[in-house]
Design a protein around this motif. Structure first.
Motif, PDB file in Angstrom:
ATOM      1  N   GLY A   1       6.348  15.873   2.577  1.00 57.51           N
ATOM      2  CA  GLY A   1       5.342  14.990   2.008  1.00 57.51           C
ATOM      3  C   GLY A   1       5.929  14.022   1.001  1.00 57.51           C
ATOM      4  N   GLU A   2       6.842  14.520   0.185  1.00 52.06           N
ATOM      5  CA  GLU A   2       7.464  13.674  -0.828  1.00 52.06           C
ATOM      6  C   GLU A   2       8.268  12.547  -0.181  1.00 52.06           C
ATOM      7  OE1 GLU A   2       7.547  17.009  -0.809  1.00 52.06           O
ATOM      8  OE2 GLU A   2       6.516  17.554  -2.658  1.00 52.06           O
ATOM      9  N   GLU A   3       8.988  12.869   0.882  1.00 53.86           N
ATOM     10  CA  GLU A   3       9.766  11.846   1.587  1.00 53.86           C
ATOM     11  C   GLU A   3       8.839  10.807   2.212  1.00 53.86           C
ATOM     12  OE1 GLU A   3      13.046  11.374   5.181  1.00 53.86           O
ATOM     13  OE2 GLU A   3      12.442  13.395   4.574  1.00 53.86           O
ATOM     14  N   ALA A   4       7.736  11.265   2.793  1.00 53.31           N
ATOM     15  CA  ALA A   4       6.765  10.345   3.391  1.00 53.31           C
ATOM     16  C   ALA A   4       6.190   9.408   2.332  1.00 53.31           C
ATOM     17  CB  ALA A   4       5.646  11.134   4.070  1.00 53.31           C
ATOM     18  N   LEU A   5       5.876   9.945   1.160  1.00 48.37           N
ATOM     19  CA  LEU A   5       5.328   9.104   0.085  1.00 48.37           C
ATOM     20  C   LEU A   5       6.335   8.060  -0.368  1.00 48.37           C
ATOM     21  CD1 LEU A   5       3.389  11.770  -1.975  1.00 48.37           C
ATOM     22  CD2 LEU A   5       2.486  10.127  -0.319  1.00 48.37           C
ATOM     23  N   GLY A   6       7.607   8.432  -0.410  1.00 50.61           N
ATOM     24  CA  GLY A   6       8.645   7.462  -0.758  1.00 50.61           C
ATOM     25  C   GLY A   6       8.706   6.330   0.249  1.00 50.61           C
ATOM     26  N   LYS A   7       8.574   6.665   1.513  1.00 53.14           N
ATOM     27  CA  LYS A   7       8.589   5.638   2.552  1.00 53.14           C
ATOM     28  C   LYS A   7       7.368   4.728   2.443  1.00 53.14           C
ATOM     29  CE  LYS A   7      11.377   8.184   5.863  1.00 53.14           C
ATOM     30  NZ  LYS A   7      12.352   7.242   6.388  1.00 53.14           N
ATOM     31  N   VAL A   8       6.210   5.308   2.166  1.00 53.03           N
ATOM     32  CA  VAL A   8       4.987   4.520   2.029  1.00 53.03           C
ATOM     33  C   VAL A   8       5.083   3.590   0.820  1.00 53.03           C
ATOM     34  CG1 VAL A   8       2.512   4.687   1.486  1.00 53.03           C
ATOM     35  CG2 VAL A   8       3.512   6.150   3.242  1.00 53.03           C
ATOM     36  N   GLU A   9       5.764   4.052  -0.202  1.00 56.64           N
ATOM     37  CA  GLU A   9       5.936   3.237  -1.407  1.00 56.64           C
ATOM     38  C   GLU A   9       6.800   2.005  -1.127  1.00 56.64           C
ATOM     39  OE1 GLU A   9       4.921   2.346  -5.174  1.00 56.64           O
ATOM     40  OE2 GLU A   9       4.278   4.169  -4.172  1.00 56.64           O
ATOM     41  N   ASN A  10       7.792   2.164  -0.252  1.00 57.19           N
ATOM     42  CA  ASN A  10       8.766   1.098  -0.008  1.00 57.19           C
ATOM     43  C   ASN A  10       8.468   0.219   1.201  1.00 57.19           C
ATOM     44  OD1 ASN A  10      10.409   1.850  -2.220  1.00 57.19           O
ATOM     45  ND2 ASN A  10      11.228   3.538  -1.014  1.00 57.19           N
ATOM     46  N   ASP A  11       7.668   0.690   2.135  1.00 56.19           N
ATOM     47  CA  ASP A  11       7.365  -0.055   3.350  1.00 56.19           C
ATOM     48  C   ASP A  11       5.882   0.024   3.655  1.00 56.19           C
ATOM     49  OD1 ASP A  11      10.082  -0.812   4.197  1.00 56.19           O
ATOM     50  OD2 ASP A  11      10.378   1.334   4.546  1.00 56.19           O
ATOM     51  N   THR A  12       5.419  -0.863   4.535  1.00 58.21           N
ATOM     52  CA  THR A  12       4.035  -0.801   4.976  1.00 58.21           C
ATOM     53  C   THR A  12       4.000  -0.316   6.426  1.00 58.21           C
ATOM     54  OG1 THR A  12       4.030  -3.109   5.677  1.00 58.21           O
ATOM     55  CG2 THR A  12       3.280  -2.647   3.438  1.00 58.21           C
ATOM     56  N   TYR A  13       2.966   0.410   6.750  1.00 57.26           N
ATOM     57  CA  TYR A  13       2.787   0.972   8.082  1.00 57.26           C
ATOM     58  C   TYR A  13       1.363   0.719   8.537  1.00 57.26           C
ATOM     59  CZ  TYR A  13       7.051   3.460   6.838  1.00 57.26           C
ATOM     60  OH  TYR A  13       8.330   3.754   6.445  1.00 57.26           O
ATOM     61  N   ASP A  14       1.207   0.457   9.824  1.00 53.87           N
ATOM     62  CA  ASP A  14      -0.140   0.329  10.380  1.00 53.87           C
ATOM     63  C   ASP A  14      -0.775   1.704  10.488  1.00 53.87           C
ATOM     64  OD1 ASP A  14       0.195  -2.407  10.669  1.00 53.87           O
ATOM     65  OD2 ASP A  14       0.830  -2.256  12.754  1.00 53.87           O
TER      66      ASP A  14
END
Length: 101
Positions: free
Chosen positions: A5-18
């Motif tokens: 979950g923490e890794e996913a949140l980091g990705k969401v913070e840095n990139d946008t996803y549909d």
């Protein structure tokens, strides 16, 4: 792809996803907690939750927290692809509405 979950949140913070396909059983933080944070940070992002042990209560909680959909594993890949395509359309509509405002 993220392994926690923490890794996913980091990705969401840095990139946008549909769309994000998110498992409820994650190391460190469960999918509900990750969903809450994702929707708080990026409300337009569409989240499809997956679980191996679905209940009506879990599905209701997922929708209440802002999930677009809820699927039980093993997920049918064809159905998942359809849901991801719907998520992309929903996000485009939300982004267009926001830009019009």
């Amino acid at each position: 792809m993220a392994t926690s979950g923490e890794e996913a949140l980091g990705k969401v913070e840095n990139d946008t996803y549909d769309a994000i396909v998110l498992d409820l059983m994650l190391p460190g933080m469960d999918g509900f907690e990750a969903l809450k944070i994702i929707k708080a940070r990026r409300p337009e992002t569409q989240v499809i939750l997956l679980t191996g042990r679905a209940t009506v209560e879990m599905s209701a909680e997922a929708m209440k927290l802002g999930a677009m959909d809820f699927m039980e594993k093993p997920a049918d890949i064809g159905q998942l692809i359809v849901k991801i395509k719907k998520a992309q359309v929903r996000k485009m509509i939300l982004v267009e509405r926001k830009s019009e405002e």
